[in-house]
Design an enzyme around this catalytic site. Structure first.
Site, short mmCIF file in Angstrom:
data_model
loop_
_atom_site.label_atom_id
_atom_site.label_comp_id
_atom_site.label_asym_id
_atom_site.label_seq_id
_atom_site.Cartn_x
_atom_site.Cartn_y
_atom_site.Cartn_z
CD GLU A 1 4.22 3.72 1.53
OE1 GLU A 1 4.73 4.73 2.04
OE2 GLU A 1 4.70 3.16 0.53
CB CYS B 1 7.12 0.77 -1.49
SG CYS B 1 6.86 2.52 -1.68
CG HIS C 1 9.87 0.19 -5.00
ND1 HIS C 1 8.53 0.48 -5.20
CD2 HIS C 1 10.40 1.30 -4.40
CE1 HIS C 1 8.26 1.68 -4.73
NE2 HIS C 1 9.38 2.21 -4.25
#
Ligand code: HMG
Length: 447
Positions: A83, A120, A244
């Site tokens: 990102e 993500c 995550h």
């Protein structure tokens, strides 16, 4: 069906460390416990001035190739998930391949390279792409390298500043993997959300509190979708559940809801009923608010039970150890959680061969993905080869003033970066080496 999955992994942390309790919290006038207990974070990793997403990714991929005795010809794909890209056209994978070609005789001219974007969750999506490429039989016996690399910085003063981090994970995807086999079954929870985004800007626009709710909602959808193809899941089915991990406190919330979901209609719910009652059922309530209050009251009680605490300690806690020391690595974060869990198991002398993991990936914007993994016989050797502890222990600890400087250096402002003094000395690694005539970033290997 031949097993396809993750053959090996490497991680590369940024070489600087910001102590959140000792350095950051006092400078912000906040209690250290907000970090260590509330968010569950002790330190953040930052890149030194000569490090960035390319160097961290290339250094991780280089160690991976060396360790597995691979040459460029063995690799048919290089996908990068990030990102933090600095170019809307030329993918980071070309830069990483360019770095690696400096140290190998061969080249990656016949490897398919790309860059994946979905916050993500893009790291997991890149693994999917490699998996599908192998399953489709288009790989010609070659392996894929997936690199998840990010400099996860927030604007100064943003609440997200507490959760920053920087690092890369390189993963080798192949047939007959040594580490974990991936399940063909997957579940998704995906919706158009505006909880966290980076509209052509380096620092994200974040609605932090909402992002937490969106994470939980999408994760729940993904679990339900996964169960529709895998069958119902129960807590005992999985030895580790890596999520995550933007910060461990987030996983604490997700794990509790996951446990509640998995125990519904099971003997565990029945065994707990005497202590805390049975889970409230939606159909027993006319009023939505009353149902929500009841479920929240049940969840609070569930959290305090020994049964839940024991499951959490065994299955979730081991996945958070590295994250506590490095912060959020965005695309790499769930892969750090997997490494952390396996590493803890190795250190505890557990034999995980044949055991299952349930992996929960998430990306803002927003999408969650759930799949299962089966630990392979070579896992111990793979995990034992990692040098995570050495990397974490040798980070240079920065003061708050140094933090502000390094934060400025990495906000993509070329003037600041050009004049920046480094804190550590590069050694046998790729480093950033200024800009070329077309504005491209340049890299060299320091031997
Ligand atoms: P905040 O307002 O600074 O913190 O923002 P807080 O006041 O909510 O405190 C955090 C926790 O610490 C709370 O625990 C407090 O009670 C506790 P909780 O109630 O939530 O369990 N606390 C303390 N505990 C003990 N002693 C104390 C103390 N003080 C407070 N003295 C927020 C928190 C997460 C909103 C902020 O950090 C943020 O905006 N982070 C960035 C967004 C984020 O990470 N969201 C997570 C879900 S979205 C996601 O994971 C995707 C992402 O990775 C991006 C992508 O996909 O690309 C971010």
């Amino acid at each position: 069906m031949t097993a396809v999955g993750i053959d090996a992994v490497e991680i590369r942390t940024g070489k600087l460390e910001l102590d959140l309790a000792e350095t950051f919290a006092p400078a912000k006038g906040e209690s250290p416990e907000k970090y260590t207990k509330g968010l569950g974070l002790h330190a953040s990793s930052f890149p030194d001035t000569y490090e960035d997403i390319v160097t961290m990714g290339a250094n991780a991929a280089h160690r991976l190739m060396e360790r597995k005795g691979l040459e460029p010809d063995d690799i048919g794909r290089i996908d990068v998930a990030t990102e933090s890209a600095f170019d809307n056209s030329k993918p980071v994978s070309t830069y990483i391949a360019g770095c690696l070609e400096q140290v190998y005789d061969g080249d990656f001219h016949h490897a398919n390279k790309g860059e994946r974007k979905f916050a993500c969750v893009a790291g997991t999506q890149s693994i999917d792409d490699a998996y599908n490429w192998i399953r489709a039989g288009r790989h010609r016996g070659r392996k894929a390298i997936v690199v998840a690399t990010d400099t996860a910085l927030y604007a100064r003063g943003d609440p997200g500043e507490a959760t920053q981090g920087a690092g890369a994970v390189a993963l080798l995807i192949s047939e007959d993997p040594d580490l974990v086999e991936l399940s063909p079954e997957q579940g998704f929870g995906s919706a158009d959300e505006t909880d966290f985004l980076k509209p052509n800007q380096q620092f994200p626009s974040v609605d932090g509190k909402r992002s937490v709710q969106v994470y939980l909602a999408r994760m729940r959808e993904a679990v339900e979708d996964f169960e529709s193809v895998w069958g119902e899941i129960e807590p005992g089915d999985f030895t580790l559940v890596p999520f995550h991990t933007p910060f461990p406190g987030m996983v604490r919330k997700a794990a509790l809801l996951g446990f509640r979901h998995m125990t519904r209609n099971t003997h565990i719910e029945e065994e707990l009923a005497e202590e805390i009652g049975r889970q409230p059922r939606h159909e027993a309530f006319d009023d939505e608010e009353a149902f929500r209050d009841a479920i929240s009251e049940y969840t609070d009680k569930l959290k305090e039970t020994d049964t839940y605490a024991a499951w959490y300690d065994d299955v979730i806690e081991p996945t958070l150890t590295i994250s506590r020391q490095v912060g959020n690595w965005y695309t790499g974060s769930v892969h750090v959680a997997r490494i952390s869990g396996l590493k803890q198991a190795l250190e505890a002398g557990e034999d995980l061969t044949g055991e299952r993991l349930l992996v929960g990936s998430y990306g803002s914007g927003a999408q969650a993905e759930i799949h299962a993994e089966t630990v392979q016989p070579g896992w111990e050797e793979e995990i034992a080869e990692l040098n995570v502890d050495e990397q974490l222990d040798s980070r240079y600890s920065i003061s708050f003033e140094e933090y502000e400087h390094i934060h400025d250096v990495h906000n993509h402002d070329t003037d600041t970066q050009a004049d920046a003094e480094e804190f550590t000395t590069p050694d046998e690694e790729f480093v950033f080496d200024g800009w070329g005539r077309m504005g491209e970033r340049k890299y060299r290997y320091v031997g």
